[in-house]
Design an enzyme around this catalytic site. Sequence first.
Site, short mmCIF file in Angstrom:
data_model
loop_
_atom_site.label_atom_id
_atom_site.label_comp_id
_atom_site.label_asym_id
_atom_site.label_seq_id
_atom_site.Cartn_x
_atom_site.Cartn_y
_atom_site.Cartn_z
N PRO A 78 -16.12 -22.25 19.85
CA PRO A 78 -15.34 -23.08 20.76
C PRO A 78 -15.49 -22.71 22.23
CG PRO A 78 -13.90 -21.64 19.48
CD PRO A 78 -15.27 -21.52 18.91
N ASN A 79 -15.54 -23.74 23.03
CA ASN A 79 -15.57 -23.69 24.49
C ASN A 79 -16.91 -23.23 25.07
OD1 ASN A 79 -12.82 -24.55 24.83
ND2 ASN A 79 -12.25 -22.53 24.08
N TYR A 113 -18.22 -15.39 32.27
CA TYR A 113 -19.25 -15.88 31.36
C TYR A 113 -20.56 -16.23 32.03
CZ TYR A 113 -15.22 -16.13 28.30
OH TYR A 113 -14.11 -15.80 27.56
N ASN A 145 -22.10 -16.42 18.06
CA ASN A 145 -21.17 -16.24 19.16
C ASN A 145 -19.97 -17.12 18.80
OD1 ASN A 145 -19.64 -16.19 21.48
ND2 ASN A 145 -21.38 -16.43 22.87
N ALA A 152 -13.56 -17.48 20.65
CA ALA A 152 -12.22 -16.98 20.30
C ALA A 152 -12.02 -16.81 18.79
CB ALA A 152 -11.15 -17.91 20.86
N HIS A 209 -11.70 -13.29 17.02
CA HIS A 209 -10.48 -12.51 16.93
C HIS A 209 -9.45 -13.10 15.97
CE1 HIS A 209 -12.43 -11.15 20.55
NE2 HIS A 209 -12.32 -12.36 21.05
N ASP A 218 -15.23 -14.28 5.98
CA ASP A 218 -15.55 -14.49 4.57
C ASP A 218 -16.87 -15.23 4.38
OD1 ASP A 218 -13.18 -13.20 3.98
OD2 ASP A 218 -12.12 -15.00 3.31
N GLU A 265 -23.33 -10.41 15.61
CA GLU A 265 -22.21 -10.90 16.42
C GLU A 265 -22.61 -10.80 17.88
OE1 GLU A 265 -17.54 -9.78 17.41
OE2 GLU A 265 -18.69 -8.52 16.05
N LEU A 320 -20.98 -12.82 25.33
CA LEU A 320 -21.49 -12.78 26.70
C LEU A 320 -20.83 -11.65 27.48
CD1 LEU A 320 -21.40 -16.62 27.26
CD2 LEU A 320 -23.46 -15.21 27.26
N SER A 321 -19.52 -11.52 27.35
CA SER A 321 -18.78 -10.46 28.02
C SER A 321 -18.59 -9.30 27.04
CB SER A 321 -17.42 -10.98 28.50
OG SER A 321 -16.59 -11.28 27.39
N ARG A 351 -11.66 -6.31 28.16
CA ARG A 351 -10.81 -7.46 28.45
C ARG A 351 -9.43 -7.29 27.82
NH1 ARG A 351 -13.93 -12.72 27.54
NH2 ARG A 351 -12.15 -13.50 28.72
N ARG A 402 -8.51 -9.23 22.46
CA ARG A 402 -9.95 -9.43 22.27
C ARG A 402 -10.64 -8.19 21.69
NH1 ARG A 402 -11.21 -14.30 24.74
NH2 ARG A 402 -9.87 -14.85 26.49
#
Length: 146
Positions: free
Chosen positions: A13-14, A26, A78, A81, A84, A91, A102, A105-106, A111, A115
């Site tokens: 997402p995003n 980002y 990637n 969110a 987390h 699963d 996994e 970017l950050s 953070r 996170r």
Amino acid sequence: MADRPLVMILNGPNLNLLGTREPAIYGHDTLNAIAARSATHADTLGLTLEFRQSNHEGVLVDWMHEARARGAKALILNAGAYTHTSVALHDAIKAIELPVIELHLSNPHTREPFRHESYIGRAAKGVIAGFGAAGYLLALDAVARL
């Protein structure tokens, strides 16, 4: 190119808003620019790359199952969110029995405290974080060495 190993890069997402979403965190690269550089790099590594993005958890799970069904060599995720929060993605990683890298970017550990926890990392082969868009190329390098 069917004889070249398939690698899928899935984005959560995003990430479709990269380039304009919080560029101080980002970066300024768009997801399309990252996809183009990733495709070029995958080609130099002898890999076939599919690069996708969805804001929907179930779609990401379906794509992970597809990667297994198609005999992918590995998957780079990637999850945004969902890293987390998503037991479903955790699963799915366990179920597909493919190496999963996994990707962030950050660096999540620098953070907000929420996170610092990763459901994805508990099931992943490895984690690449904090290198911005270059992390995608580093993840492809890692997959090529598997």
